[in-house]
Design a protein around this motif. Structure first.
Motif, PDB file in Angstrom:
ATOM      1  N   GLY A  55      -0.248  12.359  -6.434  1.00 35.77           N
ATOM      2  CA  GLY A  55       0.754  11.308  -6.603  1.00 35.77           C
ATOM      3  C   GLY A  55       1.003  10.515  -5.334  1.00 35.77           C
ATOM      4  N   GLY A  56       0.299  10.857  -4.280  1.00 34.85           N
ATOM      5  CA  GLY A  56       0.551  10.212  -3.004  1.00 34.85           C
ATOM      6  C   GLY A  56      -0.056   8.833  -2.855  1.00 34.85           C
ATOM      7  N   SER A  57      -1.034   8.516  -3.688  1.00 37.34           N
ATOM      8  CA  SER A  57      -1.682   7.199  -3.603  1.00 37.34           C
ATOM      9  C   SER A  57      -1.694   6.549  -4.978  1.00 37.34           C
ATOM     10  CB  SER A  57      -3.117   7.340  -3.104  1.00 37.34           C
ATOM     11  OG  SER A  57      -3.152   7.871  -1.800  1.00 37.34           O
ATOM     12  N   THR A  58      -1.433   5.262  -4.989  1.00 34.37           N
ATOM     13  CA  THR A  58      -1.490   4.492  -6.226  1.00 34.37           C
ATOM     14  C   THR A  58      -2.335   3.243  -5.993  1.00 34.37           C
ATOM     15  OG1 THR A  58       0.581   3.359  -5.675  1.00 34.37           O
ATOM     16  CG2 THR A  58       0.729   5.302  -7.089  1.00 34.37           C
ATOM     17  N   TYR A  59      -2.923   2.754  -7.070  1.00 36.76           N
ATOM     18  CA  TYR A  59      -3.832   1.619  -7.005  1.00 36.76           C
ATOM     19  C   TYR A  59      -3.554   0.734  -8.219  1.00 36.76           C
ATOM     20  CZ  TYR A  59      -6.138   5.286  -4.315  1.00 36.76           C
ATOM     21  OH  TYR A  59      -6.400   6.315  -3.449  1.00 36.76           O
ATOM     22  N   TYR A  60      -3.649  -0.575  -8.015  1.00 36.29           N
ATOM     23  CA  TYR A  60      -3.343  -1.511  -9.086  1.00 36.29           C
ATOM     24  C   TYR A  60      -4.353  -2.647  -9.130  1.00 36.29           C
ATOM     25  CZ  TYR A  60       1.210   0.772  -9.040  1.00 36.29           C
ATOM     26  OH  TYR A  60       2.224   1.698  -9.099  1.00 36.29           O
ATOM     27  N   ALA A  61      -4.594  -3.121 -10.346  1.00 34.03           N
ATOM     28  CA  ALA A  61      -5.335  -4.364 -10.491  1.00 34.03           C
ATOM     29  C   ALA A  61      -4.460  -5.504  -9.978  1.00 34.03           C
ATOM     30  CB  ALA A  61      -5.684  -4.592 -11.953  1.00 34.03           C
ATOM     31  N   ASP A  62      -5.090  -6.523  -9.444  1.00 33.88           N
ATOM     32  CA  ASP A  62      -4.321  -7.651  -8.907  1.00 33.88           C
ATOM     33  C   ASP A  62      -3.435  -8.285  -9.974  1.00 33.88           C
ATOM     34  OD1 ASP A  62      -6.932  -8.873  -6.642  1.00 33.88           O
ATOM     35  OD2 ASP A  62      -5.418  -7.297  -6.409  1.00 33.88           O
ATOM     36  N   SER A  63      -3.896  -8.275 -11.215  1.00 33.32           N
ATOM     37  CA  SER A  63      -3.167  -8.951 -12.291  1.00 33.32           C
ATOM     38  C   SER A  63      -1.839  -8.283 -12.631  1.00 33.32           C
ATOM     39  CB  SER A  63      -4.045  -9.016 -13.541  1.00 33.32           C
ATOM     40  OG  SER A  63      -4.423  -7.709 -13.952  1.00 33.32           O
ATOM     41  N   VAL A  64      -1.658  -7.024 -12.222  1.00 32.19           N
ATOM     42  CA  VAL A  64      -0.422  -6.312 -12.567  1.00 32.19           C
ATOM     43  C   VAL A  64       0.382  -5.905 -11.338  1.00 32.19           C
ATOM     44  CG1 VAL A  64      -1.537  -5.438 -14.658  1.00 32.19           C
ATOM     45  CG2 VAL A  64      -1.375  -3.964 -12.641  1.00 32.19           C
ATOM     46  N   LYS A  65      -0.166  -6.117 -10.164  1.00 34.19           N
ATOM     47  CA  LYS A  65       0.496  -5.697  -8.939  1.00 34.19           C
ATOM     48  C   LYS A  65       1.870  -6.366  -8.834  1.00 34.19           C
ATOM     49  CE  LYS A  65      -2.612  -5.010  -5.897  1.00 34.19           C
ATOM     50  NZ  LYS A  65      -3.643  -5.215  -4.848  1.00 34.19           N
ATOM     51  N   GLY A  66       2.861  -5.558  -8.515  1.00 36.53           N
ATOM     52  CA  GLY A  66       4.224  -6.076  -8.400  1.00 36.53           C
ATOM     53  C   GLY A  66       4.997  -6.070  -9.705  1.00 36.53           C
ATOM     54  N   ARG A  67       4.303  -5.864 -10.823  1.00 38.41           N
ATOM     55  CA  ARG A  67       4.982  -5.835 -12.132  1.00 38.41           C
ATOM     56  C   ARG A  67       4.902  -4.445 -12.780  1.00 38.41           C
ATOM     57  NH1 ARG A  67       3.010  -8.711 -16.252  1.00 38.41           N
ATOM     58  NH2 ARG A  67       0.848  -8.671 -15.514  1.00 38.41           N
ATOM     59  N   PHE A  68       3.796  -3.757 -12.558  1.00 34.56           N
ATOM     60  CA  PHE A  68       3.580  -2.438 -13.171  1.00 34.56           C
ATOM     61  C   PHE A  68       3.699  -1.354 -12.102  1.00 34.56           C
ATOM     62  CE2 PHE A  68       0.603  -3.743 -16.934  1.00 34.56           C
ATOM     63  CZ  PHE A  68       1.523  -4.708 -17.312  1.00 34.56           C
ATOM     64  N   THR A  69       4.172  -0.184 -12.517  1.00 33.42           N
ATOM     65  CA  THR A  69       4.263   0.965 -11.620  1.00 33.42           C
ATOM     66  C   THR A  69       3.727   2.196 -12.328  1.00 33.42           C
ATOM     67  OG1 THR A  69       6.240   0.048 -10.556  1.00 33.42           O
ATOM     68  CG2 THR A  69       5.795   2.385 -10.221  1.00 33.42           C
ATOM     69  N   ASN A  84       6.904  -4.104 -16.304  1.00 29.84           N
ATOM     70  CA  ASN A  84       8.000  -5.067 -16.270  1.00 29.84           C
ATOM     71  C   ASN A  84       7.439  -6.482 -16.258  1.00 29.84           C
ATOM     72  OD1 ASN A  84       9.798  -2.879 -16.044  1.00 29.84           O
ATOM     73  ND2 ASN A  84       9.727  -2.942 -13.809  1.00 29.84           N
ATOM     74  N   SER A  85       8.305  -7.436 -16.538  1.00 31.66           N
ATOM     75  CA  SER A  85       7.921  -8.868 -16.527  1.00 31.66           C
ATOM     76  C   SER A  85       6.637  -9.086 -17.323  1.00 31.66           C
ATOM     77  CB  SER A  85       7.747  -9.349 -15.081  1.00 31.66           C
ATOM     78  OG  SER A  85       8.914  -9.159 -14.335  1.00 31.66           O
ATOM     79  N   LEU A  86       6.595  -8.527 -18.508  1.00 35.39           N
ATOM     80  CA  LEU A  86       5.382  -8.600 -19.313  1.00 35.39           C
ATOM     81  C   LEU A  86       5.059 -10.034 -19.716  1.00 35.39           C
ATOM     82  CD1 LEU A  86       5.932  -5.365 -21.376  1.00 35.39           C
ATOM     83  CD2 LEU A  86       3.862  -5.902 -20.080  1.00 35.39           C
TER      84      LEU A  86
END
Length: 128
Positions: A55-69, A84-86
């Protein structure tokens, strides 16, 4: 046998939120990196987010970064995706997946070939 069961999908208006869950069984959950992928109609399945086994590292696609966790609760053998902010373009079937290798910490967390178990998917529909 590993089983991954997603839940939490549904219909939501643009700007709204949903929380997806994926309950895992069959092998030691805390040993494996988990990922979320999605597939929209007529499109290929794509990476959304991943979280390391600890759980120490997370990775996101650019399209969802800042909206999904993405998060995980190893005591409950469950991984979550808070969305969020779908947007209408988030409409897709969302799948959780578990990596082939224990303690995976490589760079290809976005690559579907690194995952060997998949859930059945849960539909997310965002209306405009």
């Amino acid at each position: 046998q590993v089983q991954l069961v997603e839940s939490g999908g549904g219909l939501v208006q643009a700007g709204g939120s949903l929380r997806l869950s994926c309950a895992a069984s069959g092998r030691t959950f805390s040993d494996y990196t988990m990922g979320w992928f999605r597939q929209a109609p007529g499109k290929e399945r794509e990476f959304v987010a991943a979280i390391s086994w600890s759980g120490g590292s997370t990775y996101y696609a650019d399209s969802v970064k800042g909206r999904f966790t993405i998060s995980r609760d190893n005591a409950k053998n469950t991984v979550y995706l808070q969305m969020n902010s779908l947007k209408p373009e988030d409409t897709a079937v969302y799948y959780c997946a578990q990596t082939k290798r224990k303690y995976y910490s490589g760079s290809y967390y976005y690559d579907q070939l690194e995952y060997d178990y998949w859930g059945q998917g849960t539909q997310v529909t965002v209306s405009s």
